[in-house]
Enzyme design. Structure first.
Site, short mmCIF file in Angstrom:
data_model
loop_
_atom_site.label_atom_id
_atom_site.label_comp_id
_atom_site.label_asym_id
_atom_site.label_seq_id
_atom_site.Cartn_x
_atom_site.Cartn_y
_atom_site.Cartn_z
CG HIS A 463 -1.79 1.19 1.36
ND1 HIS A 463 -3.13 1.18 1.06
CD2 HIS A 463 -1.52 2.46 1.76
CE1 HIS A 463 -3.64 2.38 1.26
NE2 HIS A 463 -2.67 3.18 1.69
CD GLU A 464 1.50 3.65 3.67
OE1 GLU A 464 1.70 4.71 3.04
OE2 GLU A 464 0.45 3.43 4.30
CG HIS A 467 0.28 6.22 -0.79
ND1 HIS A 467 -0.75 6.86 -1.42
CD2 HIS A 467 -0.24 5.67 0.34
CE1 HIS A 467 -1.86 6.68 -0.69
NE2 HIS A 467 -1.58 5.96 0.36
CG HIS A 470 0.47 8.83 -7.05
ND1 HIS A 470 -0.64 9.18 -6.33
CD2 HIS A 470 0.31 9.40 -8.26
CE1 HIS A 470 -1.45 9.93 -7.08
NE2 HIS A 470 -0.88 10.07 -8.26
ZN ZN Z 1 -2.83 5.25 1.91
#
Ligand code: ZN
Length: 673
Positions: A463-464, A467, A470
């Protein structure tokens, strides 16, 4: 010499002393103010370049220094840094408000804004102008002088209150310890959790075992400890953070924060804080958010009630539990899950050594986006645990610097997050690459075992890292629109979509190998991971919806009548409640997401983004999860674009259509696949 006042590329942690921050920030505020004054008093007529672009370009060093400071305050703080934060925060919010209430400057931006249709701006430039104009108008640029003064005071108060709220939660977390001297009290706990508890005790100079409210200590205890009374004690302590009517109590802070937010919204002409916030979201209005949450509630509640009553029956048959309490949920769910799938975290953990999982996520990034992660040790870090990498593409061109900080420490706040020390931008023709960091609180290695992650920690890392991608793959002109600078209900798409890869055989075979034997994770485990992923999905969905609804309750209407935080919260939980209320507990007083972090009127966005990520991943699945075609589209239209265009437009460019909630409901097993 103050290292923060000199140019640097990577953050010069080894040279920074705490006493550098305040003078550097004061000096850089002064410098930025004079840059802004030059723009505001420019005798030339306002243009996009001499006003909007010039403003975007100002305060660069200040941004970099404050990002270092606040990242440290989250990941490696101490009393000194917290004290400095109390001084620095009002300085910055005053500076920011001065900027946004600077009349001559606003007049110039407004003049450009009013001519925008005749300026032949490209979409990114239009977006920058729009964002800049709104940052003024939404911060009171059109208010009278008296109202502007009121707004400034509210903002300074809010900045301080948010910090105090977070400090109280951290202090409450660190204050509590459950000391265990009789080994029988650890019955049910896996060896790893026992060892960690013994290690914590010895670090604190205590004989026996210590359980704390840090997640890696708290969660296994709630899942496995057979002693119901001790689970109860720990759960109540966890749920009572900021709710003790002492100097660390957050009830008044909660009320003051929501009332100030409401006053602020009203002053600016909005009905509520949520109306104000949602104006700049994909979801647009509180009404739309409410109906989104209620629609999911309607779909999830029958499943949740079914699962809950099954869990009650199970606990009753097994241990004669009459009334299932909050501190029983994780414990019996784990037992039921074990019975059904015969797959517990402890069985899986040996396949998820942190080192291997990191390599796994890097491999996924390589196969999808051609990225290479090369460990480096030639840049400064703020703690020896922090790992650093130089990220390159398949032409060996630099993409980013990547920092990763994995384990809990007393000065680190709980949870996991991505942050950055330098944003990507194109400046003077040079594509400046970003410096991105992820910070987690994963299970520590012990004297006998390396860091072995739970499956939940594995998905957290993905998940991290999503990010981080991104941030790292950003490819925009302006730093203010770069990477994760997107609408809040869009920002979780890149992170949540990456979690999907953790459930796929093709991915797990890449990295899930036993830390001692090297054996690849058995097929049966992979199948069970997938099946068990939707175990209690109804209950989980209800829990997420309850947080979203509590958030909207606090921020979607006038809070002035609310005097009792706990009573108000009970009302907000009415539709989603499964367990009996615990009178000693209060969620709001430690709900850092919405009272310390930036998720106020935005908690719904986790579910919103799930709709997006499920729909987007279904697209990958159509073509194969490592499909270069789909990955290229995702990179081109989502990951590299930041906030340069409306997110719905970007999504449609990637997907060919608007997101459909059906993919989520199917994945969650809430409707037939
Ligand atoms: Zn998040």
């Amino acid at each position: 010499m103050n290292p923060l006042l000199h140019p640097f590329d990577t953050a010069p942690f080894s040279k920074i002393k705490n006493e550098h921050f305040l003078p550097a920030i004061e000096e850089l505020i002064k410098k930025t103010k004079s840059e802004i004054e030059t723009i505001a008093t420019n005798p030339m007529p306002p243009t996009f370049e001499n006003t909007v672009e010039a403003l975007e370009d100002s305060g660069r060093q200040l941004d970099r220094v404050t990002s270092i400071f606040f990242n440290l305050n989250s990941a490696e703080t101490n009393d000194d840094i917290q004290k400095i934060a109390q001084e620095v925060s009002p300085l910055l919010s005053n500076f920011n408000n001065d900027l946004l209430l600077n009349k001559p400057l606003f007049e110039r931006v407004k003049a450009v804004y009013e001519e925008k249709d005749s300026l032949e701006l490209d979409p990114e430039q239009q977006m920058l102008l729009d964002k800049q104009y709104k940052s003024f108008s939404r911060n009171g640029a059109n208010l009278s002088e008296k109202d502007k003064e009121t707004l400034r005071k509210i903002d300074a108060d809010l900045a301080k209150l948010k910090l105090t709220f977070g400090e109280n939660v951290l202090a409450e977390t660190n204050k509590f310890q459950l000391v265990i001297t009789n080994e029988e009290d650890l019955s049910g706990l896996p060896d790893g959790a026992k060892e960690a508890a013994a290690q914590t005790a010895s670090e604190k100079g205590i004989d026996g075992w210590v359980i704390t409210l840090d997640y890696p200590s708290y969660i296994p205890f709630m899942m496995y400890a057979d002693k119901r009374e001790l689970r109860k004690e720990l759960a109540i302590a966890f749920g009572a953070k900021g709710f003790h009517n002492d100097k660390l109590d957050n009830q008044l802070n909660v009320l003051t924060i929501v009332n100030l937010r409401h006053q602020r919204a009203q002053l600016l002409g909005y009905k509520s804080h949520a109306h104000f916030v949602l104006e700049e979201r994909m979801a647009e209005t509180p009404k739309k958010v409410q109906s989104f949450l209620l629609e999911l509630l309607e779909k999830a509640k029958p499943a949740a009630l079914r699962e809950f009553s099954e869990l009650e029956t199970f606990a009753k048959e097994r241990d004669g539990i009459d009334k299932l309490q909050k501190w029983d949920g994780a414990y019996y769910a784990e037992k039921l899950k074990q019975e059904r799938f015969n797959l517990d975290d402890e069985k899986l953990k040996p396949y998820f050594e942190l080192k291997n999982v990191i390599n796994g996520v890097f491999t996924v990034a390589e196969r999808l986006y051609d990225l290479q992660f090369n460990p480096i040790d030639d840049i400064d870090v703020y703690h020896p645990d922090v790992k650093t990498y130089r990220v390159t593409d398949n032409n060996n061109e630099p993409v980013a610097i990547f920092y990763a900080d994995f384990h809990p420490r007393p000065g680190k706040r709980g949870g996991a997050w991505m942050t950055s020390y330098k944003s990507q931008e194109i400046r003077d023709g040079v594509n400046e690459r970003p410096h991105v960091s992820i910070v987690c609180n994963f299970t520590k290695p012990t004297s006998s075992k390396p860091s072995l992650l739970t499956f939940n920690e594995v998905t957290t890392l993905f998940h991290e890292f999503g990010h981080a991608l991104h941030g790292m793959l950003a490819n925009t002109r302006y730093k203010g629109l770069s990477g994760t600078s997107v609408y809040w209900d869009f920002v979780e798409l890149p992170s949540q979509i990456l979690e999907n890869w953790c459930y796929e055989k093709e991915t797990l075979e890449l990295f899930a190998t036993h830390y001692e034997t090297g054996e690849v994770i058995p097929m049966t485990y992979i199948e069970k991971i997938k099946e068990s992923a939707t175990f209690h999905e109804g209950i989980q969905t209800l829990r997420q919806l309850s947080f979203g609804m509590l958030d909207m309750a606090w921020h979607g209407s006038d809070p002035t009548h609310v005097k009792d935080v706990k009573a108000f919260e009970k009302g907000a939980f009415a539709l989603t409640k499964l367990y009996p209320d615990v009178p000693e507990n209060c969620m709001s007083t430690s709900f850092s997401h919405i009272f310390q972090g930036g998720y106020s009127a935005g908690y719904y966005s986790y579910k919103w983004a799930e709709v997006l990520d499920a729909d987007a991943f279904a697209y990958f699945q159509q073509e194969g999860i490592f499909s270069k075609t789909i990955a290229n589209k995702f990179k081109k239209f989502i990951l590299s674009q930041g906030g340069t265009q409306d997110p719905m437009e970007l999504y449609v460019k990637f997907r060919g259509q608007e997101p459909d909630p059906e993919a989520l409901l199917k994945r969650a097993g809430l409707i037939e696949r």
